[in-house]
Design a protein around this motif. Structure first.
Motif, mmCIF file in Angstrom:
data_model
loop_
_atom_site.group_PDB
_atom_site.id
_atom_site.type_symbol
_atom_site.label_atom_id
_atom_site.label_comp_id
_atom_site.label_asym_id
_atom_site.label_seq_id
_atom_site.Cartn_x
_atom_site.Cartn_y
_atom_site.Cartn_z
ATOM 1 N N HIS A 249 7.388 7.669 -8.045
ATOM 2 C CA HIS A 249 6.679 7.681 -6.768
ATOM 3 C C HIS A 249 7.307 6.704 -5.772
ATOM 4 C CE1 HIS A 249 3.439 10.462 -7.619
ATOM 5 N NE2 HIS A 249 3.284 9.901 -8.811
ATOM 6 N N PHE A 250 7.374 5.427 -6.143
ATOM 7 C CA PHE A 250 7.896 4.410 -5.231
ATOM 8 C C PHE A 250 8.915 3.555 -5.981
ATOM 9 C CE2 PHE A 250 3.724 5.487 -3.556
ATOM 10 C CZ PHE A 250 3.998 5.674 -2.206
ATOM 11 N N SER A 251 10.163 3.938 -5.891
ATOM 12 C CA SER A 251 11.215 3.167 -6.573
ATOM 13 C C SER A 251 11.387 1.792 -5.934
ATOM 14 C CB SER A 251 12.542 3.934 -6.516
ATOM 15 O OG SER A 251 12.923 4.180 -5.168
ATOM 16 N N GLU A 252 11.024 1.668 -4.647
ATOM 17 C CA GLU A 252 11.175 0.377 -3.955
ATOM 18 C C GLU A 252 10.240 -0.688 -4.512
ATOM 19 O OE1 GLU A 252 12.131 3.737 -1.136
ATOM 20 O OE2 GLU A 252 10.431 3.208 -2.419
ATOM 21 N N VAL A 253 9.110 -0.261 -5.107
ATOM 22 C CA VAL A 253 8.152 -1.237 -5.637
ATOM 23 C C VAL A 253 8.795 -2.064 -6.746
ATOM 24 C CG1 VAL A 253 5.954 -1.515 -6.866
ATOM 25 C CG2 VAL A 253 6.139 0.140 -5.013
ATOM 26 N N GLU A 254 9.550 -1.409 -7.620
ATOM 27 C CA GLU A 254 10.211 -2.134 -8.711
ATOM 28 C C GLU A 254 11.227 -3.143 -8.175
ATOM 29 O OE1 GLU A 254 11.819 0.660 -11.444
ATOM 30 O OE2 GLU A 254 9.875 1.554 -11.967
ATOM 31 N N THR B 257 0.844 -1.195 0.000
ATOM 32 C CA THR B 257 0.000 0.000 0.000
ATOM 33 C C THR B 257 0.881 1.247 0.000
ATOM 34 O OG1 THR B 257 -0.097 0.232 2.402
ATOM 35 C CG2 THR B 257 -1.687 -1.242 1.388
ATOM 36 N N PRO B 258 0.366 2.395 -0.465
ATOM 37 C CA PRO B 258 1.200 3.598 -0.527
ATOM 38 C C PRO B 258 1.372 4.315 0.807
ATOM 39 C CG PRO B 258 -0.947 4.035 -1.467
ATOM 40 C CD PRO B 258 -0.921 2.581 -1.142
ATOM 41 N N THR B 259 0.434 4.178 1.751
ATOM 42 C CA THR B 259 0.516 4.929 3.007
ATOM 43 C C THR B 259 0.476 3.991 4.205
ATOM 44 O OG1 THR B 259 -1.889 5.227 3.181
ATOM 45 C CG2 THR B 259 -0.655 6.900 1.958
ATOM 46 N N ARG B 260 1.036 4.483 5.309
ATOM 47 C CA ARG B 260 1.087 3.692 6.542
ATOM 48 C C ARG B 260 -0.307 3.460 7.106
ATOM 49 N NH1 ARG B 260 5.599 7.652 9.295
ATOM 50 N NH2 ARG B 260 7.237 7.409 7.718
ATOM 51 N N GLU B 261 -1.117 4.532 7.126
ATOM 52 C CA GLU B 261 -2.456 4.424 7.708
ATOM 53 C C GLU B 261 -3.311 3.406 6.952
ATOM 54 O OE1 GLU B 261 -0.604 8.015 9.079
ATOM 55 O OE2 GLU B 261 -0.964 7.357 7.025
ATOM 56 N N LEU B 262 -3.170 3.378 5.630
ATOM 57 C CA LEU B 262 -3.936 2.419 4.835
ATOM 58 C C LEU B 262 -3.475 0.989 5.129
ATOM 59 C CD1 LEU B 262 -6.006 1.743 2.704
ATOM 60 C CD2 LEU B 262 -4.323 2.284 0.936
ATOM 61 N N GLU C 237 -4.145 0.608 -4.508
ATOM 62 C CA GLU C 237 -3.883 1.923 -5.109
ATOM 63 C C GLU C 237 -2.791 1.786 -6.180
ATOM 64 O OE1 GLU C 237 -5.875 4.217 -4.461
ATOM 65 O OE2 GLU C 237 -6.787 3.476 -2.632
ATOM 66 N N ALA C 238 -3.022 0.856 -7.087
ATOM 67 C CA ALA C 238 -1.994 0.452 -8.051
ATOM 68 C C ALA C 238 -1.564 1.582 -8.972
ATOM 69 C CB ALA C 238 -2.506 -0.727 -8.880
ATOM 70 N N ASP C 239 -2.488 2.485 -9.317
ATOM 71 C CA ASP C 239 -2.129 3.559 -10.251
ATOM 72 C C ASP C 239 -1.027 4.439 -9.682
ATOM 73 O OD1 ASP C 239 -3.915 4.401 -8.278
ATOM 74 O OD2 ASP C 239 -4.616 6.085 -9.482
ATOM 75 N N ARG C 240 -1.061 4.669 -8.369
ATOM 76 C CA ARG C 240 -0.028 5.501 -7.733
ATOM 77 C C ARG C 240 1.241 4.704 -7.450
ATOM 78 N NH1 ARG C 240 0.994 10.198 -5.329
ATOM 79 N NH2 ARG C 240 2.192 10.276 -3.406
ATOM 80 N N ILE D 59 0.408 -13.495 6.373
ATOM 81 C CA ILE D 59 0.137 -12.317 5.548
ATOM 82 C C ILE D 59 0.983 -11.155 6.044
ATOM 83 C CG2 ILE D 59 -1.631 -10.671 4.778
ATOM 84 C CD1 ILE D 59 -3.719 -12.830 5.220
ATOM 85 N N ILE D 60 1.617 -10.441 5.115
ATOM 86 C CA ILE D 60 2.381 -9.234 5.431
ATOM 87 C C ILE D 60 1.753 -8.065 4.670
ATOM 88 C CG2 ILE D 60 4.601 -8.056 5.214
ATOM 89 C CD1 ILE D 60 5.968 -10.758 5.507
ATOM 90 N N VAL D 61 1.338 -7.040 5.423
ATOM 91 C CA VAL D 61 0.826 -5.802 4.833
ATOM 92 C C VAL D 61 1.899 -4.743 5.047
ATOM 93 C CG1 VAL D 61 -1.100 -4.193 4.727
ATOM 94 C CG2 VAL D 61 -1.480 -6.515 5.557
ATOM 95 N N ALA D 62 2.362 -4.116 3.962
ATOM 96 C CA ALA D 62 3.558 -3.274 4.082
ATOM 97 C C ALA D 62 3.508 -2.072 3.159
ATOM 98 C CB ALA D 62 4.805 -4.113 3.774
ATOM 99 N N THR D 63 4.262 -1.058 3.565
ATOM 100 C CA THR D 63 4.609 0.042 2.657
ATOM 101 C C THR D 63 5.965 -0.295 2.029
ATOM 102 O OG1 THR D 63 5.527 1.224 4.562
ATOM 103 C CG2 THR D 63 3.301 1.812 3.866
ATOM 104 N N PRO D 64 6.198 0.104 0.787
ATOM 105 C CA PRO D 64 7.414 -0.342 0.081
ATOM 106 C C PRO D 64 8.719 0.069 0.764
ATOM 107 C CG PRO D 64 5.840 0.588 -1.463
ATOM 108 C CD PRO D 64 5.317 0.884 -0.098
ATOM 109 N N GLY D 65 8.777 1.287 1.336
ATOM 110 C CA GLY D 65 10.033 1.787 1.894
ATOM 111 C C GLY D 65 10.562 0.945 3.028
ATOM 112 N N ARG D 66 9.757 0.744 4.088
ATOM 113 C CA ARG D 66 10.208 -0.035 5.241
ATOM 114 C C ARG D 66 10.443 -1.502 4.880
ATOM 115 N NH1 ARG D 66 10.045 0.215 10.828
ATOM 116 N NH2 ARG D 66 10.847 2.317 10.462
ATOM 117 N N LEU D 67 9.603 -2.064 4.010
ATOM 118 C CA LEU D 67 9.772 -3.465 3.618
ATOM 119 C C LEU D 67 11.109 -3.674 2.917
ATOM 120 C CD1 LEU D 67 8.504 -6.310 3.382
ATOM 121 C CD2 LEU D 67 7.584 -5.605 1.165
ATOM 122 N N MET D 68 11.439 -2.804 1.960
ATOM 123 C CA MET D 68 12.693 -2.951 1.230
ATOM 124 C C MET D 68 13.885 -2.729 2.140
ATOM 125 S SD MET D 68 13.449 -3.902 -1.744
ATOM 126 C CE MET D 68 15.105 -4.511 -2.012
#
Length: 685
Positions: free
Chosen positions: A313-318, A226-231, A304-307, A272-281
């Protein structure tokens, strides 16, 4: 006879002497009892008390015979078969009475009893679980092939009806294990659309012992990005509620929270792991053992795949996608989910007035859709053709959302915002484009005693979560936020969304407005548009073809003028406070650094940096006077239009205010204006 002094005054009247009595020896009494028990009729069990004694009677005889004992106690004779018959009769009576009541209340399907028995457990009887209520309310979920434990969790949470996106996605994801790309309006239940199929399949594989069948080392089964921590935290909470009756461990890996705590949670090997890309990477690069096995995940979700997949936006996703796509065998078996409210951009135009405006044809729009879908599939590296579900309507935003706008000058925005928060009750969420703007508005409205909450990316994560909890807890709360709060957050009961600054893109507008009018409830979105934001407004209008839909919001000018004096005074206080703080900091900067460096400052420099004490004292006196004036204004009522300030009787003030609060809401005012315009048009015709 003398009376003891201890008994004097205690109400003692007289003594009586007892002469008729006999002394009994306990040993002799026991012997008599033994002799009596031995002298009982041999056909009777001797050791049992008389009222429990049964006589050995032939079972062929009737059960109506009775036996008399020496103490004249009469007991009905019965055997074990009689007891069983009585129990069976009682059970039949209870069942017949229940069935009669059920037939009177409602008609049941032939499979209703089997469904109820399927969900009934020993704990249900202890907790008084209402099976009939469960069966009637959850009947719509039975066709979606969900696990029975999940249905219990949904029932207790109050999710009685599946949303349209859930009806379409869940059967396809469970039965066919298809890759899913889904778009639906904000507040349409996308989280459970991908969460419930994953949970159901994890429960089924746990029942058949299929976890980590290929290797002994544990690995996460599902990854949700997900893109945000709260989400991320919200998704984790939703899934935990649904899987309440099944032991499925879910971990949240996000920034702003203690990494050591998250590492301890990962030691429990969550499925199951729910994560934001930055901390996970970050944790993967540090070599966390459990996260190294992320290559073997069976389910991948990008919310929120479009973002998340856009460049920049999120280089860690790649990098994460590169890791999970390393093993070709696992990649072919993996199930992928992509969800968003604005997955497809319907228009991407340039608003230069000098350039000729070109409208895209339907064929061009279709080609753009295919191109974007193909790029998403390529980045995720889906090996199977995905199923695409598009539930967005032409208006894109929620059907129950009322959209409005206010054209104003930049300096008037604060007045309109204060006007709105004073005049209307309800939970209000205000969006700004920059963190500096969020901070300025928070300080300004604190001076106006509106107790605003704030939320932006530079805040500590604990404080962000605390402010969200406070916002959820209070009915008339007021939150000023950046676009961190725009995507995915399910905040119940938000009545109004105010765009203090016009959003930079149409997608952001959709996500901001989607914080209200969720599910079936109504909500209001208000755009405050200054002259320098007209191009941004036109972009929104052009993208979603809303030119005739976004109407002007009605303003009570008398109420607005009363708000204007208060806001202008609060602005003066805020500016004066900043000026005094800045002068104080500038004067102290040279002296502090000179002491640290052990340097003597020239007198000329000291004169330049020295603050005029008289000017400072004058500004402080002015500041205190402004504060007194503002306090005096805030104690006064802001009179609605129909009130007379001169001839208002004190007795009627509370009654009129109560009527005003109950009838005037932001939604009602806006609806009334629309209805009045329609009436005027009809009369003209």
């Amino acid at each position: 006879m003398k009376i003891s002094p201890l008994l004097e005054g205690k109400g003692l009247i007289s003594f009586e002497e007892i002469t008729d009595y006999n002394l009994i020896d306990e040993k002799q009494l026991r012997l008599k009892k033994r002799k009596n028990s031995e002298s009982v009729d041999p056909g009777v069990e001797a050791k049992k008390p008389k009222f429990l004694v049964k006589k050995n009677v032939d079972r062929k005889k009737t059960n109506k015979s009775k036996v008399k004992f020496s103490d004249e106690v009469t007991v009905g004779e019965f055997d074990k078969s009689d007891k069983q018959e009585i129990k069976i009769k009682k059970v039949k009576k209870l069942k017949n009475s229940k069935s009669k009541k059920a037939k009177k209340n409602k008609s049941h399907n032939s499979n209703s009893t089997s469904r109820l028995n399927m969900f009934k457990t020993d704990e249900d009887t202890e907790n008084n679980f209402d099976q009939e209520d469960f069966e009637t309310k959850m009947s719509a979920w039975f066709e979606l092939a969900l696990s029975k434990e999940l249905l219990r969790g949904l029932y207790e949470k109050g999710f009685y009806q599946p949303m349209p996106i859930q009806k379409l996605v869940i059967p396809e994801a469970i039965k066919n294990r298809s890759n899913i790309i889904g778009t639906a309006q904000t507040g349409s239940g996308k989280t459970l659309a991908f969460g419930l199929p994953i949970l159901t399949q994890l429960i089924d594989s746990a029942n058949t012992n299929e976890f980590n069948k290929d290797t002994d080392s544990p690995a996460p089964q599902a990854l949700i990005l997900t893109p945000t921590r709260e989400l991320a935290i919200q998704i984790k909470d939703h899934l935990q509620v649904c899987s309440k009756y099944k032991d499925i461990k879910i971990a949240c890996v996000v920034g702003g929270i203690s990494q050591l705590k998250q590492e301890r949670l990962l030691l429990k090997n969550p499925e199951i792991i729910v994560a934001t890309p930055g901390r996970l990477m970050q944790m993967i690069e540090e070599g966390h053992e459990y996260l190294n096995n992320i290559i073997r995940i069976k389910y991948l979700v990008i919310d929120e795949a479009d973002r998340m997949i856009e460049k920049g936006h999120f280089s860690e996703v790649e990098k994460i996608l590169g890791l999970v796509n390393k093993d070709d065998k696992v990649k072919t078996k993996r199930q992928n989910f992509l969800f968003s409210a604005t997955l497809i951009t319907k228009y991407d135009g340039d608003f230069d007035e000098n350039k000729p405006k070109k409208e895209k044809t339907e064929a061009q729009i279709k080609r753009e859709k295919r191109a974007k879908l193909n790029s998403l599939v390529e980045k995720i590296q889906m090996t199977k053709q995905p199923k695409f579900f598009d539930l967005t309507t032409q208006q894109v935003t929620a059907e129950n959302l009322l959209e409005s706008k206010i054209f104003c000058q930049l300096k008037e925005k604060d007045i309109y915002l204060y006007y709105f928060t004073c005049k209307y009750q309800g939970r209000t969420l205000v969006f700004a484009n920059s963190i500096d703007c969020v901070r300025r508005l928070t300080n300004l409205f604190r001076l106006l005693k509106k107790t605003p909450l704030h939320l932006h990316a530079n805040m500590d994560q604990k404080q962000r979560l605390k402010n969200l909890e406070k916002f959820n807890a209070q009915e008339n709360s007021f939150l000023i936020a950046s676009d961190v709060a725009a995507r995915g957050l399910d905040i119940p009961g938000v009545k109004h969304v105010i765009h203090y600054q016009c959003p930079r893109s149409a997608e952001i507008y959709v996500h901001r407005s989607g914080r209200t009018a969720r599910s079936t409830s109504e909500g209001l979105s208000v755009l405050l548009i200054s002259p320098d934001e007209i191009n941004l407004y036109r972009k929104i209008v052009k993208t979603f073809k809303k030119d005739k839909e976004i109407k002007d919001y009605p303003i009570d000018l008398d109420y607005y003028k009363s708000c204007e004096s208060r806001v202008n005074l609060a602005k003066k206080i805020d500016e004066l406070q900043h000026q005094l703080n800045r002068e104080k900091n500038d004067s102290n900067w040279y002296t502090k650094n000179a002491k640290l460096m052990d340097i003597e400052i020239d007198d000329e420099i000291l004169k330049e940096t020295h603050v005029d004490d008289e000017l400072v004292s004058k500004n402080r006196r002015k500041l205190s006077q402004y504060k007194q004036d503002l306090d005096r204004l805030l104690k006064q009522m802001i009179y609605p239009k129909f009130m007379s300030k001169k001839y208002l009787e004190p007795k009627n003030v509370e009654e009129i205010l109560a009527i005003n609060k109950s009838e005037t809401t932001a939604l009602n005012d806006f609806k009334n204006k629309i209805n009045n315009k329609k009436k005027v048009k009809k009369e003209k015709i």
